[in-house]
Write an enzyme that holds these catalytic residues in place. Structure first.
Site, PDB file in Angstrom:
ATOM      1  N   ASN A 236       0.824  -1.218   0.000  1.00  0.00           N
ATOM      2  CA  ASN A 236       0.000   0.000   0.000  1.00  0.00           C
ATOM      3  C   ASN A 236       0.853   1.260   0.000  1.00  0.00           C
ATOM      4  OD1 ASN A 236      -2.613  -1.038  -0.098  1.00  0.00           O
ATOM      5  ND2 ASN A 236      -2.726  -1.334   2.126  1.00  0.00           N
ATOM      6  N   HIS A 241      -3.218   2.347  -2.468  1.00  0.00           N
ATOM      7  CA  HIS A 241      -4.302   1.482  -1.990  1.00  0.00           C
ATOM      8  C   HIS A 241      -5.054   0.784  -3.126  1.00  0.00           C
ATOM      9  CE1 HIS A 241      -4.058   2.443   2.281  1.00  0.00           C
ATOM     10  NE2 HIS A 241      -3.745   3.681   1.922  1.00  0.00           N
ATOM     11  N   GLU A 271      -5.889  -7.646   5.294  1.00  0.00           N
ATOM     12  CA  GLU A 271      -5.249  -8.567   4.361  1.00  0.00           C
ATOM     13  C   GLU A 271      -5.343 -10.018   4.817  1.00  0.00           C
ATOM     14  OE1 GLU A 271      -1.883  -7.155   7.126  1.00  0.00           O
ATOM     15  OE2 GLU A 271      -3.826  -6.474   6.383  1.00  0.00           O
TER      16      GLU A 271
END
Length: 348
Positions: A236, A241, A271
């Site tokens: 990220n 993102h 995640e």
């Protein structure tokens, strides 16, 4: 509509109208018993001759009520309901045999159409059409021994009634079809992760509810995996993102490609993914986890090379929360050992 979807639709339709359906049958049978009052009026005295025909329907009604408490299977209860309705009609025909004046039979048969219309809400269009059409057959057959004074008028009234009611039930089935689709869409929205298209935590609660007919887990050996994307924060921070979202979709797809059709993938948060493998031995669970790890590492995604750490726990369909906690601890252990590996909780 595919057969399995049709089955689900018809079962859902019955369950939606179940209470209404049961009471329609009960009240129809009880109302038919009160026809004895009109028999007495026709006789001008207590019509003992028709008392048995009028009350005989109570016996199958009791069986219907008992069955309704034991099962909600539409394949059993819908035909049973139509058996009761035709039973009411034949009990009426039986009573008519004794009546000195049979001209009022047509009014009784018109009432039958209303009963079939009410029950038809729960049935498929084909079933309701077939069952209701048999009303005409009942009238024709019973005329061979009751010799109705207004037989032609009975048919001229009954046939349009059957056609009109079947037409209305066809429209109502389509109305419920639209409602069914809306409910399924809402259910999907509630339990599906919009990004990865796998289940979310709400689905796990549904799957593990022990007092529902649709409970996913049973008293057998099951496996649970906790899958975590390694260094996801770095993805990220480095690529953004949107790229991170692509990685999550990629990982979900790789997991899906390595498990069985009846296994469940749940996005646990961020995640992390939980995989529940129903009726799975420890050795098989570890091999599946390893195949997921390899698939994620060796296949290419649109962003950057990715690996996952996987922890595996086992449980027997009861304490799934403990199994998830153990799988999470095993996954944490995999990260401590260098990431990109599988750790079984039992083997620590």
């Amino acid at each position: 509509m595919k057969n399995e979807n049709r089955e689900e639709f018809l079962q859902g339709k019955y369950e939606y109208y179940r209470t209404y359906h049961t009471w329609v049958v009960i009240l129809s049978a009880l109302a038919s018993v009160t026809f004895w009052v009109s028999d007495c009026q026709i006789f001008g005295r207590l019509a003992w001759e028709t008392l048995l025909p009028r009350t005989f329907i109570l016996l199958p009604l009791v069986l219907f009520v008992l069955a309704s408490r034991k099962t909600n299977n539409y394949k059993i209860m819908i035909p049973f309901a139509y058996v009761i309705l035709h039973g009411i009609m034949w009990c009426t025909i039986w009573a008519i045999v004794y009546l000195p004046d049979k001209q009022y039979a047509r009014e009784g048969f018109i009432i039958m159409h209303l009963m079939f219309f009410a029950v038809g809400f729960c049935a498929s269009f084909k079933t309701s059409t077939l069952a209701h059409s048999l009303v005409i057959v009942n009238i024709i057959v019973s005329n061979t021994f009751n010799h109705y004074e207004s037989f032609a008028l009975m048919l001229s009234l009954a046939i349009p009634c059957v056609i009109a009611i079947c037409g209305v039930l066809r429209v109502m089935e389509q109305v419920y079809m639209d409602l069914h689709k809306a409910m399924k869409s809402l259910e999907t929205t509630v339990v599906l992760d919009p990004l990865t298209k796998v289940y979310n935590r709400h689905k796990l609660s549904e799957m593990t509810t022990r007092d529902t007919a649709n409970a996913y887990l049973e008293d057998m050996l099951n496996a649970v995996m906790m899958v975590d994307v390694d260094h996801f924060k770095k993805v990220n921070d480095t690529y953004g993102h949107e790229a991170g979202d692509k990685v999550l979709v990629y990982v979900a797809n790789q997991i899906r490609s390595q498990i069985r059709e009846n296994d469940a993938i749940i996005r646990w948060g961020g995640e992390e993914f939980v995989v529940i493998m129903k009726n799975c031995l420890p050795g098989i669970a570890k091999r599946r986890a390893e195949s997921i790890r390899i698939a994620v590492e060796e296949n290419k995604n649109e962003v950057c090379p990715i690996t996952v750490s996987i922890g595996v726990g086992m449980f027997s369909g009861t304490n799934y929360k403990k199994a998830i906690l153990e799988a999470d601890k095993a996954m944490y252990d995999a990260k401590q050992k260098g990431r990109n590996q599988v750790v079984m909780w039992e083997l620590q």
